[in-house]
Enzyme design. Structure first.
Site, PDB file in Angstrom:
ATOM      1  N   GLU A  42     -20.313   3.141  -9.681  1.00 57.21           N
ATOM      2  CA  GLU A  42     -20.849   2.930 -11.023  1.00 57.21           C
ATOM      3  C   GLU A  42     -22.332   3.264 -11.086  1.00 57.21           C
ATOM      4  OE1 GLU A  42     -19.972  -1.047 -12.248  1.00 57.21           O
ATOM      5  OE2 GLU A  42     -17.823  -0.872 -11.797  1.00 57.21           O
ATOM      6  N   TYR A  80       0.835  -1.201   0.000  1.00 63.75           N
ATOM      7  CA  TYR A  80       0.000   0.000   0.000  1.00 63.75           C
ATOM      8  C   TYR A  80       0.875   1.259   0.000  1.00 63.75           C
ATOM      9  CZ  TYR A  80      -4.062  -2.938   1.145  1.00 63.75           C
ATOM     10  OH  TYR A  80      -5.065  -3.889   1.133  1.00 63.75           O
ATOM     11  N   SER A 108     -13.431  -4.170  -0.161  1.00 63.13           N
ATOM     12  CA  SER A 108     -14.394  -3.482  -1.034  1.00 63.13           C
ATOM     13  C   SER A 108     -15.827  -3.913  -0.712  1.00 63.13           C
ATOM     14  CB  SER A 108     -14.081  -3.760  -2.511  1.00 63.13           C
ATOM     15  OG  SER A 108     -14.819  -2.907  -3.364  1.00 63.13           O
ATOM     16  N   PRO A 109     -16.236  -3.798   0.567  1.00 60.93           N
ATOM     17  CA  PRO A 109     -17.557  -4.302   0.969  1.00 60.93           C
ATOM     18  C   PRO A 109     -18.740  -3.505   0.423  1.00 60.93           C
ATOM     19  CG  PRO A 109     -16.542  -3.105   2.777  1.00 60.93           C
ATOM     20  CD  PRO A 109     -15.494  -3.227   1.709  1.00 60.93           C
ATOM     21  N   LEU A 110     -18.488  -2.312  -0.076  1.00 62.34           N
ATOM     22  CA  LEU A 110     -19.574  -1.541  -0.699  1.00 62.34           C
ATOM     23  C   LEU A 110     -19.666  -1.806  -2.189  1.00 62.34           C
ATOM     24  CD1 LEU A 110     -19.188   1.901   1.155  1.00 62.34           C
ATOM     25  CD2 LEU A 110     -20.726   0.002   1.704  1.00 62.34           C
ATOM     26  N   GLY A 111     -18.699  -2.557  -2.708  1.00 59.32           N
ATOM     27  CA  GLY A 111     -18.717  -2.932  -4.115  1.00 59.32           C
ATOM     28  C   GLY A 111     -18.724  -1.744  -5.052  1.00 59.32           C
ATOM     29  N   PHE A 170     -21.487   2.768  -5.240  1.00 54.18           N
ATOM     30  CA  PHE A 170     -21.285   4.215  -5.310  1.00 54.18           C
ATOM     31  C   PHE A 170     -20.348   4.629  -6.450  1.00 54.18           C
ATOM     32  CE2 PHE A 170     -22.441   3.485  -0.827  1.00 54.18           C
ATOM     33  CZ  PHE A 170     -23.498   4.366  -0.704  1.00 54.18           C
TER      34      PHE A 170
END
Length: 291
Positions: A212, A50, A204-207, A210
């Site tokens: 796309e 990172y 990436s739990p919100l995918g 927000f």
């Protein structure tokens, strides 16, 4: 297998804290750490790569001056990806899971993070050249010397984990999982976590919800409208609540640096989503009813 350590219900992902994102100053990092702790977020997820191998050092400097007790937090890190950047001599992106490299990488993370141990140490991505024996040798050394307290993997399939477990137990698997990326709910990955009592973590739990604006996200947004009122919750809280309802007891790794959204994440863990509402969101995401 050792009993998995406990992590906070929401894990703070640090990937965007440094040069790959918000470029937080030392004082901003200290403030964000304290904010997380105030809201019950005690686990911090790192990886050596990172910030082009720079994030751990920046976080470590902030942590060392924060006066936060080491026993108040859990530190997670990963190794194995050889990233092409100015701070490494790599010509081609590749993976390295030799005994010496794994040990060196873990010790480097300890030094950069200003800590004597990692609560969880993960192999970042599977390599086609993985050999369980050298991996086990490294992990056994790190465990016996107290430098790591638990060992796991990230982005591994059940068969890849089974191969590693010929030589060393695997206590966790961190994978991509969300309402818009639910494949691991069907390919045996989360079944494996339940069966083998592994800690399941989701990056990436919100995918893409927000990020796309496509037919999938439009369908979800439409069915989400009454749920926001029903549960008195925001869209991101509902997406996290949907994920956390899964019986694998998934720990979302939330990558935002927004203090309000981090606090909202913890509140999402209190939402008990009803069964049909869960399937309504799944159906909207997939675009068809379940078989």
């Amino acid at each position: 297998m050792k009993t998995p350590l406990k992590y906070s219900r929401i894990i703070a992902g640090t990937m965007t804290w440094g040069s790959w994102g918000k470029q937080l100053s030392k004082n901003e990092m200290i403030s964000l750490m304290n904010h997380c702790l105030e809201h019950g977020i005690t686990s911090f997820d790192h990886a050596d790569i990172y910030g082009a191998y720079g994030n751990e050092e920046e976080f470590g400097k902030a942590f060392s001056e924060s006066k936060i007790g080491r026993d108040k937090i859990e530190l997670i890190s990963k190794c194995g990806i050889q990233y092409v950047c100015e701070t490494r001599d790599n010509v081609t992106k590749h993976y390295n899971y030799t005994t010496d490299y794994i040990i060196w990488s873990a010790e480097r993370s300890l030094e950069k993070l200003h800590t004597e141990y990692l609560d969880l140490f993960l192999l970042h991505r599977p390599s086609p050249l993985m050999d369980p024996e050298p991996i086990a040798k490294a992990v056994e050394h790190l465990m016996s010397s107290g430098k790591i307290r638990s060992f796991g993997v990230s982005n591994f399939t059940p068969s890849q984990i089974a191969m590693i477990e010929n030589a060393i137990p695997v206590s966790a698997n961190q994978v991509e999982c969300s309402l818009t990326s639910e494949g691991v709910m069907y390919d045996g990955t989360l079944d494996d976590c339940i069966t083998k009592k592994r800690v399941a973590m989701a990056w990436s739990p919100l995918g893409s919800y927000f990020r796309e604006n496509n037919e999938r996200t439009k369908r979800i947004k439409e069915v989400m409208i009454p749920f926001k009122e029903k549960y008195k919750a925001s869209e991101d809280q509902l997406i996290l609540a949907w994920l956390m309802k899964h019986p694998a007891h998934i720990y979302p790794v939330v990558g935002t640096t927004n203090m309000d959204r981090l606090a909202d994440g913890i509140k999402a863990s209190k939402i008990n989503m009803e069964l049909e509402d869960w399937f309504t969101l799944l159906t909207a995401s997939q675009g068809h009813k379940v078989p």
